[in-house]
Write an enzyme that holds these catalytic residues in place. Structure first.
Site, PDB file in Angstrom:
ATOM      1  N   SER A 171       0.844  -1.180   0.000  1.00 28.47           N
ATOM      2  CA  SER A 171       0.000   0.000   0.000  1.00 28.47           C
ATOM      3  C   SER A 171       0.881   1.232   0.000  1.00 28.47           C
ATOM      4  O   SER A 171       2.075   1.157   0.341  1.00 28.47           O
ATOM      5  CB  SER A 171      -0.884  -0.002   1.259  1.00 28.47           C
ATOM      6  OG  SER A 171      -1.499   1.249   1.480  1.00 28.47           O
ATOM      7  N   TYR A 184      -2.847   0.163  10.553  1.00 30.60           N
ATOM      8  CA  TYR A 184      -2.696  -0.213   9.149  1.00 30.60           C
ATOM      9  C   TYR A 184      -1.328   0.208   8.628  1.00 30.60           C
ATOM     10  O   TYR A 184      -0.670  -0.539   7.884  1.00 30.60           O
ATOM     11  CB  TYR A 184      -3.804   0.440   8.322  1.00 30.60           C
ATOM     12  CG  TYR A 184      -3.867  -0.026   6.882  1.00 30.60           C
ATOM     13  CD1 TYR A 184      -4.365  -1.290   6.565  1.00 30.60           C
ATOM     14  CD2 TYR A 184      -3.442   0.806   5.842  1.00 30.60           C
ATOM     15  CE1 TYR A 184      -4.437  -1.709   5.242  1.00 30.60           C
ATOM     16  CE2 TYR A 184      -3.514   0.384   4.522  1.00 30.60           C
ATOM     17  CZ  TYR A 184      -4.008  -0.874   4.230  1.00 30.60           C
ATOM     18  OH  TYR A 184      -4.074  -1.288   2.925  1.00 30.60           O
TER      19      TYR A 184
END
Length: 258
Positions: free
Chosen positions: A144, A159
């Protein structure tokens, strides 16, 4: 090897994909199947309209070592080999910061995100490593923009920590498994998918608002869809990427120069 009439025939490549029922994972499964792969998919959900000829579905949780073993076994028993493992299943933290919730909730969310996004990847890699070494195959993981950035991209501390950890995992696996298995990753940024938080909420519930935010955030002003990202996984598994391991492709609209 040569087939009838001297024509060259090759066995179709085989992949395992985790989190293939939706989002980027679903697009990767479709792209691989459309380009000659047979695919075994591990997900908590299996679509009723899946391609039974080219795709095998295994229902299970990536946090479960047995589920990861079962999907690799399904690939080997159904298709006879394994050439590619795609670690993709993931959850989001909803953007929480260290002071946004109580200690018990922060611990619960962080453990869950790390278990799915990091431990799930490691268990899949462990399950697939032997078969990939036999075939000289590849692993490709979904990272990501949160593997590189902090703040501004909607990711919270759990995250961000998980995706930073997954980046280190990719590099460690690449060193550990060379020269028999190549390990690379794709780190999308701002791809609007069905990604959910630990409590089941859609991260991109307001697609129009998210799209505008993503366009304003990246230098190219683009919002990519999962189908645009999916071919990158196939490229990293292909002979064209034979000299690449420990590398990350970043389809994020140019955030590296932001």
């Amino acid at each position: 090897m040569a087939g009838e009439g001297g024509r060259r025939t090759e066995r179709e490549p085989v992949a395992v994909v985790t989190g293939g029922a939706s989002g980027i994972g679903h697009a990767v499964v479709a792209d691989l199947a459309a380009h000659g792969y047979r695919v075994a998919v591990l997900d908590r959900d299996a679509p009723a309209d899946g391609d039974a000829d080219r795709v095998r579905w295994v229902v299970g949780d990536v946090r479960d070592p047995d589920a990861n073993d079962r999907v690799v076994d399904a690939a080997l028993s159904s298709f006879g080999r394994l050439d590619l493992f795609v670690g993709n299943a993931g959850v989001h933290d909803g953007g929480i910061g260290v002071r946004d919730v109580g200690g018990a909730e922060l611990a619960e969310v962080t453990r869950y995100v790390l278990d799915v996004d990091v431990v799930g990847y490691l268990l899949g890699a462990r399950a697939a490593a032997g078969a990939l070494a036999d075939s000289g195959g590849s692993m490709v993981f979904t990272l990501s923009d949160a593997s590189y950035l902090v703040r501004g991209n909607g990711a919270g501390i759990a995250y961000t920590a998980a995706k930073h950890a997954a980046l280190g995992m990719v590099r460690h696996l690449a060193a550990d498994l060379a020269p028999s298995v190549r390990v690379n990753a794709v780190a999308p940024g701002g791809v609007v998918t069905g990604l959910r938080t630990a409590d089941g909420r859609h991260v991109f519930a307001d697609a129009d608002e998210i799209t505008a935010t993503v366009r304003a955030f990246n230098p190219l002003g683009v919002v990519l869809c999962a189908e645009q990202v999916a071919p990158l996984y196939r490229f990293l598994a292909s002979p064209a990427a034979a000299g690449m391991t420990g590398e990350v492709l970043r389809p994020d609209g140019g955030l590296t120069v932001r």
